[in-house]
Design a protein around this motif. Structure first.
Motif, PDB file in Angstrom:
ATOM      1  N   LYS A  83       0.816  -1.217   0.000  1.00  0.00           N
ATOM      2  CA  LYS A  83       0.000   0.000   0.000  1.00  0.00           C
ATOM      3  C   LYS A  83       0.847   1.264   0.000  1.00  0.00           C
ATOM      4  O   LYS A  83       0.425   2.296  -0.510  1.00  0.00           O
ATOM      5  CB  LYS A  83      -0.916   0.005   1.228  1.00  0.00           C
ATOM      6  N   TYR A 109       5.255   6.238 -10.023  1.00  0.00           N
ATOM      7  CA  TYR A 109       4.096   7.112 -10.155  1.00  0.00           C
ATOM      8  C   TYR A 109       3.559   7.133 -11.590  1.00  0.00           C
ATOM      9  O   TYR A 109       2.348   7.251 -11.796  1.00  0.00           O
ATOM     10  CB  TYR A 109       4.455   8.528  -9.708  1.00  0.00           C
ATOM     11  N   ARG A 123       1.734   3.477 -11.561  1.00  0.00           N
ATOM     12  CA  ARG A 123       0.592   3.300 -10.661  1.00  0.00           C
ATOM     13  C   ARG A 123       0.501   4.493  -9.714  1.00  0.00           C
ATOM     14  O   ARG A 123       1.488   4.861  -9.083  1.00  0.00           O
ATOM     15  CB  ARG A 123       0.743   2.017  -9.843  1.00  0.00           C
ATOM     16  N   LYS A 124      -0.681   5.054  -9.640  1.00  0.00           N
ATOM     17  CA  LYS A 124      -0.876   6.243  -8.808  1.00  0.00           C
ATOM     18  C   LYS A 124      -1.659   5.938  -7.531  1.00  0.00           C
ATOM     19  O   LYS A 124      -2.045   6.855  -6.801  1.00  0.00           O
ATOM     20  CB  LYS A 124      -1.580   7.332  -9.620  1.00  0.00           C
ATOM     21  N   ASP A 125      -1.887   4.670  -7.262  1.00  0.00           N
ATOM     22  CA  ASP A 125      -2.688   4.290  -6.100  1.00  0.00           C
ATOM     23  C   ASP A 125      -1.849   4.040  -4.852  1.00  0.00           C
ATOM     24  O   ASP A 125      -2.399   3.761  -3.781  1.00  0.00           O
ATOM     25  CB  ASP A 125      -3.499   3.030  -6.417  1.00  0.00           C
ATOM     26  N   GLU A 144       0.919   5.007  -1.819  1.00  0.00           N
ATOM     27  CA  GLU A 144       1.438   6.113  -1.022  1.00  0.00           C
ATOM     28  C   GLU A 144       2.966   6.059  -1.078  1.00  0.00           C
ATOM     29  O   GLU A 144       3.572   5.037  -0.733  1.00  0.00           O
ATOM     30  CB  GLU A 144       0.951   5.981   0.419  1.00  0.00           C
TER      31      GLU A 144
END
Length: 397
Positions: A4, A26, A29-31, A33
């Motif tokens: 995550k 980034y 995948r932009k999901d 943190e």
């Protein structure tokens, strides 16, 4: 484990590596943190479930990294490693407790990692299959992460003290002009109007072998950077130094039109022909002088790298280096950038012991410093060299 968040343990030595990895992640995948960790204690404010702590580090940082690793593993965090030391000694890091180790290029493998594709041997191989630079962004403007654009990766030389051809490979790969200009324009739009570059040999940009200059490619690059609004260009200075073999009139005529730097950084490393051969530097003193003469002709100040304290140096080698330095200071108005030899893991000279500076070194380098002809971190590097030598001889656990 579903990943995550990624916590990047920041240091002054790995900021470029972190930016490159974050940029790759980034854009893919932009999901997730993505967190830049400046204080070790900050890590413990994140729950361990779904969290991965990432380290990219040099060999002389190993002891401090292992100290943090023990605390993280005791608390149940997943911890992975990459960078120069990981590439040189991946199995050592697995034995010390890292969950996974990345060797060589990391941009593609970090994507596999976050997708849950874990290798059985826990080592991500970024050496056998090298990345194409244009497949990945050079920085991440969306997160306000900028760095000098890496225009070339890989070095065709085999200098005995250097980790670069082991970390980045000997096959030279160039980032295309169009992408460099595209991201430089983005930088300008975000008030980043100074262009700097990362390259093992900037004058080799666009060439097939990474050595013979391609003046047309460099001219096209620098012209278009100016065209999109770049106000200052620094090319041929840190972190885009120059091999002496790559200095010729054609390339100097090109960069003279565009660059703001007065200095050009040239790697010489020794004033002894015997030492140059032993470290497999690939050039001789005559080539160094030819380059310095041309730089002076085009009104550039040479800043020349030298490495001091090779354990196999004789008094004669040391004196020859001192005499050569005196010569280039007087004749070409050169400045000296001093380093102390460090036996970096994974290099041919890894096991010969740390760099040792004699009283002659201290006297000569101190005099040059007082006269304004020398800079560098040679005193600190003498301490780091001993630390690196300890890393080679034992595995701190």
């Amino acid at each position: 484990m579903e990943i995550k968040r990624l916590l990047f343990r920041y240091s002054q030595n790995n900021r470029y590596s972190i930016t490159a990895l974050v940029s790759s992640i980034y854009s893919y995948r932009k999901d997730l943190e993505l967190v830049d960790i400046r204080s070790f204690e900050e890590i413990f404010s994140y729950e361990k479930e779904g969290t991965v702590v990432l380290y990219s580090f040099m060999s002389f940082d190993l002891e401090a990294v292992v100290d943090e690793l023990k605390k993280l593993k005791k608390s149940g965090y997943m911890v992975v490693a990459g960078g120069p030391h990981a590439t040189a000694m991946p199995q050592q890091l697995l034995n010390l407790g890292f969950d996974y180790v990345f060797v060589g290029d990391g941009e593609e493998n970090i994507r596999k990692f976050i997708d849950g594709k874990f290798p059985e041997n826990r080592i991500y191989d970024g050496i056998t299959k090298r990345v194409v630079l244009s497949d990945y962004p050079p920085f991440c403007p969306e997160k306000s992460l900028y760095m000098p654009i890496e225009i070339t990766r890989g070095c065709p030389f085999s200098c005995g003290y250097c980790q670069t051809p082991r970390l980045a490979g000997k096959l030279v790969r160039h980032r295309p002009i169009e992408q460099i200009v595209e991201y430089s324009k983005i930088g300008v739009e975000n008030n980043r109007k100074i262009a700097r570059f990362i390259s093992p040999n900037s004058f080799g940009y666009g060439s097939k072998n990474g050595v013979t200059p391609n003046p047309e490619a460099v001219d096209t690059l620098l012209y278009n950077l100016k065209k999109v609004g770049v106000e200052e260009i620094y090319f041929g200075t840190f972190p885009s130094d120059v091999r002496p073999e790559s200095v010729n009139e054609e390339i100097l005529k090109v960069i003279k039109k565009y660059v703001n730097n007065k200095y050009i950084v040239i790697g010489a490393q020794s004033g002894s022909e015997r030492v140059l051969e032993m470290i497999k530097r690939g050039h001789n003193l005559e080539e160094i002088e030819r380059a310095l003469s041309l730089l002076k002709e085009y009104d550039f100040i040479p800043r020349v790298d030298f490495i001091f304290g090779f354990p196999f140096e004789t008094d004669e080698d040391i004196e020859k280096t001192f005499e050569f330095i005196k010569k280039i200071v007087n004749k070409y108005k050169a400045k000296v950038h001093a380093h102390t030899f460090m036996p970096l893991p994974g290099t041919p000279l890894a096991n010969i012991g740390p760099g040792v500076l004699t009283k002659k070194h201290y006297k000569f380098l101190g005099l040059l410093t007082s006269q304004g002809y020398l800079d560098g971190y040679w005193l600190k590097q003498e301490q780091l060299a001993r630390r690196v030598a300890d890393v080679n001889s034992s595995s701190p656990i």
